[in-house]
Design a protein around this motif. Structure first.
Motif, PDB file in Angstrom:
ATOM      1  N   ALA A   1     -20.206  16.065 -20.929  1.00  0.00           N
ATOM      2  CA  ALA A   1     -19.230  17.149 -20.955  1.00  0.00           C
ATOM      3  C   ALA A   1     -18.082  16.863 -19.993  1.00  0.00           C
ATOM      4  O   ALA A   1     -18.293  16.426 -18.865  1.00  0.00           O
ATOM      5  N   GLY A   2     -16.865  17.084 -20.471  1.00  0.00           N
ATOM      6  CA  GLY A   2     -15.695  16.846 -19.654  1.00  0.00           C
ATOM      7  C   GLY A   2     -15.237  15.405 -19.722  1.00  0.00           C
ATOM      8  O   GLY A   2     -15.668  14.629 -20.570  1.00  0.00           O
ATOM      9  N   ARG A   3     -14.375  15.055 -18.823  1.00  0.00           N
ATOM     10  CA  ARG A   3     -13.829  13.704 -18.811  1.00  0.00           C
ATOM     11  C   ARG A   3     -14.898  12.692 -18.387  1.00  0.00           C
ATOM     12  O   ARG A   3     -15.688  12.954 -17.469  1.00  0.00           O
ATOM     13  N   ASP A   4     -14.929  11.553 -19.076  1.00  0.00           N
ATOM     14  CA  ASP A   4     -15.896  10.521 -18.725  1.00  0.00           C
ATOM     15  C   ASP A   4     -15.267   9.142 -18.878  1.00  0.00           C
ATOM     16  O   ASP A   4     -14.154   9.003 -19.381  1.00  0.00           O
ATOM     17  N   ALA A   5     -16.011   8.114 -18.455  1.00  0.00           N
ATOM     18  CA  ALA A   5     -15.472   6.757 -18.385  1.00  0.00           C
ATOM     19  C   ALA A   5     -15.359   6.077 -19.744  1.00  0.00           C
ATOM     20  O   ALA A   5     -14.669   5.066 -19.856  1.00  0.00           O
ATOM     21  N   GLN A   6     -16.020   6.596 -20.776  1.00  0.00           N
ATOM     22  CA  GLN A   6     -15.941   5.983 -22.093  1.00  0.00           C
ATOM     23  C   GLN A   6     -14.827   6.573 -22.941  1.00  0.00           C
ATOM     24  O   GLN A   6     -14.050   5.845 -23.556  1.00  0.00           O
ATOM     25  N   TYR A   7     -14.736   7.904 -22.976  1.00  0.00           N
ATOM     26  CA  TYR A   7     -13.807   8.579 -23.881  1.00  0.00           C
ATOM     27  C   TYR A   7     -12.624   9.219 -23.167  1.00  0.00           C
ATOM     28  O   TYR A   7     -11.693   9.681 -23.824  1.00  0.00           O
ATOM     29  N   GLY A   8     -12.649   9.278 -21.836  1.00  0.00           N
ATOM     30  CA  GLY A   8     -11.623  10.044 -21.139  1.00  0.00           C
ATOM     31  C   GLY A   8     -11.851  11.520 -21.412  1.00  0.00           C
ATOM     32  O   GLY A   8     -12.967  12.028 -21.310  1.00  0.00           O
ATOM     33  N   PHE A   9     -10.782  12.218 -21.797  1.00  0.00           N
ATOM     34  CA  PHE A   9     -10.907  13.629 -22.139  1.00  0.00           C
ATOM     35  C   PHE A   9     -11.490  13.825 -23.531  1.00  0.00           C
ATOM     36  O   PHE A   9     -11.833  14.938 -23.914  1.00  0.00           O
ATOM     37  N   GLY A  10     -11.586  12.751 -24.312  1.00  0.00           N
ATOM     38  CA  GLY A  10     -12.159  12.842 -25.648  1.00  0.00           C
ATOM     39  C   GLY A  10     -11.355  12.051 -26.663  1.00  0.00           C
ATOM     40  O   GLY A  10     -10.453  11.284 -26.313  1.00  0.00           O
ATOM     41  N   VAL A  11     -11.702  12.252 -27.932  1.00  0.00           N
ATOM     42  CA  VAL A  11     -11.017  11.571 -29.033  1.00  0.00           C
ATOM     43  C   VAL A  11      -9.802  12.391 -29.447  1.00  0.00           C
ATOM     44  O   VAL A  11      -9.884  13.625 -29.571  1.00  0.00           O
ATOM     45  N   ILE A  12      -8.707  11.720 -29.675  1.00  0.00           N
ATOM     46  CA  ILE A  12      -7.459  12.388 -30.006  1.00  0.00           C
ATOM     47  C   ILE A  12      -7.607  13.297 -31.227  1.00  0.00           C
ATOM     48  O   ILE A  12      -8.247  12.954 -32.217  1.00  0.00           O
TER      49      ILE A  12
END
Length: 353
Positions: free
Chosen positions: A285-296
């Motif tokens: 949940a939230g920002r992470d090292a793989q997706y950042g804030f998520g998929v556009i």
């Protein structure tokens, strides 16, 4: 000394995996359509009913663009050739990488870009896409001077150079949204300029929406986008299929162009905030090292009711400052112990008196 070996192109894997698909055979035509899967994934047809990016200029810092490709006709403005072959307009491309990135942003034909009504301003920073820090910095500086709306940089360098940070800072100060590729494996860290605070660092996802194996990870990642088996414009009036965060970067740059066209009064940080606030959260949940804030989420970025930006760096890759979190739990414990100790000394002193 800056050596060209310090440059790790985000398309290094794309070059190995890329294929020139030609122009005629039906089997090739099917493969070309298949590589445009990112449009259905991102629902760009729906987004294009809102805007196609008219009035927005995206500077593509790369190997140049072959403007003779029929899918790019009228979509590429005269830019700059900063290589020893220059000066020129950036309309020469020996590798096909810059041509492919331009196509993912503005192509209008057999393949279609994210913002087909926008304009690409090519900045040819090196002949073969193997330049050094100085060449990339000069390209960013030149693009900034042209007052473009977006700068797309599908490359990653392993050298943190102060002059590059300065060039990026000047671009951000000019209200330009800077988008850069995080880099491809086997690199272990997010490259530069993506790792510079304020830059939209882009990671990749596959057709299943999961983190792409080719994409590096790191705390600087801001957003993720399709990166696997992507088709776009190629040399010789053909098409090219590639895999890498280069492609994801161009796709995000095109999406930013759509947002800037839809909301022309938004500042650069506000545009990025709209991009990240509407992203589809993946992984933890939230920002992470793989997706950042998520998929556009392109449609969401164009239509959602997004709360105002609370701070200029809230939606970028600015590192968290631990001091901003206030005192930690051990700080309170240590403080309490000190206070109790002082009180005991006072009481003991009074008893002795």
């Amino acid at each position: 000394m800056i050596r060209s070996s310090q440059l790790i192109r985000t398309f290094s894997a794309s070059v190995l995996c890329a294929a020139i698909l030609g122009t005629a055979a039906p089997a090739h035509a099917d493969e070309i359509s298949d590589g445009q899967w990112f449009h259905s994934f991102l629902r760009t047809a729906e987004a294009h009913r809102i805007t196609e990016g008219a009035g927005v200029t995206v500077a593509v810092i790369d190997s140049g663009v072959d403007v003779t490709h029929p899918d790019l006709k009228g979509s590429v403005s005269p830019g700059a050739d900063l290589t020893p072959e220059g000066p020129g307009d950036g309309w020469t491309d020996e590798t096909g990488h810059g041509t492919a990135m331009a196509g993912l942003i503005v192509a209008r034909g057999r393949v279609k870009g994210m913002a087909p009504a926008a304009k690409v301003l090519p900045v040819r920073e090196s002949k073969r896409g193997l330049g050094n820090t100085t060449e990339v910095v000069n390209a960013i500086t030149w693009a900034t001077a042209q007052r473009v709306d977006v700068i797309s940089i599908s490359l990653a360098m392993d050298f943190d150079d102060p002059t590059m940070r300065t060039a990026v800072a000047e671009a951000l100060k000019a209200d330009i949204v800077v988008v850069a590729g995080a880099g491809n494996t086997p690199s272990q860290n997010v490259g530069f300029p993506a790792a510079i605070p304020g830059v939209v660092a882009v990671a990749g996802v596959g057709r299943d929406g999961q983190h792409a194996k080719i994409s590096v990870t790191g705390a600087a990642i801001v957003i993720s986008a399709p990166s696997d088996e992507i088709t776009s414009t190629g040399l010789g009036h053909g098409w090219r299929k590639g895999t890498g965060t280069s492609d994801a970067t161009a796709i995000v740059a095109g999406a930013v162009a759509l947002i800037r066209a839809r909301y022309p009064d938004l500042s650069g940080p506000e545009v990025v905030h709209r991009l990240t606030a509407t992203a589809v959260d993946k992984g933890p949940a939230g920002r992470d090292a793989q997706y950042g804030f998520g998929v556009i989420n392109v449609v969401g970025a164009l239509t959602a009711d997004v709360p105002p930006l609370s701070s200029p760096t809230a939606s970028t890759n600015a590192p968290r400052d631990p001091a901003s979190d206030g005192p930690g739990p051990w700080t309170w414990v240590i403080g309490a112990v000190v206070v109790i100790g002082v009180l005991l000394l006072i009481v003991r002193s009074r008893r002795r008196g």
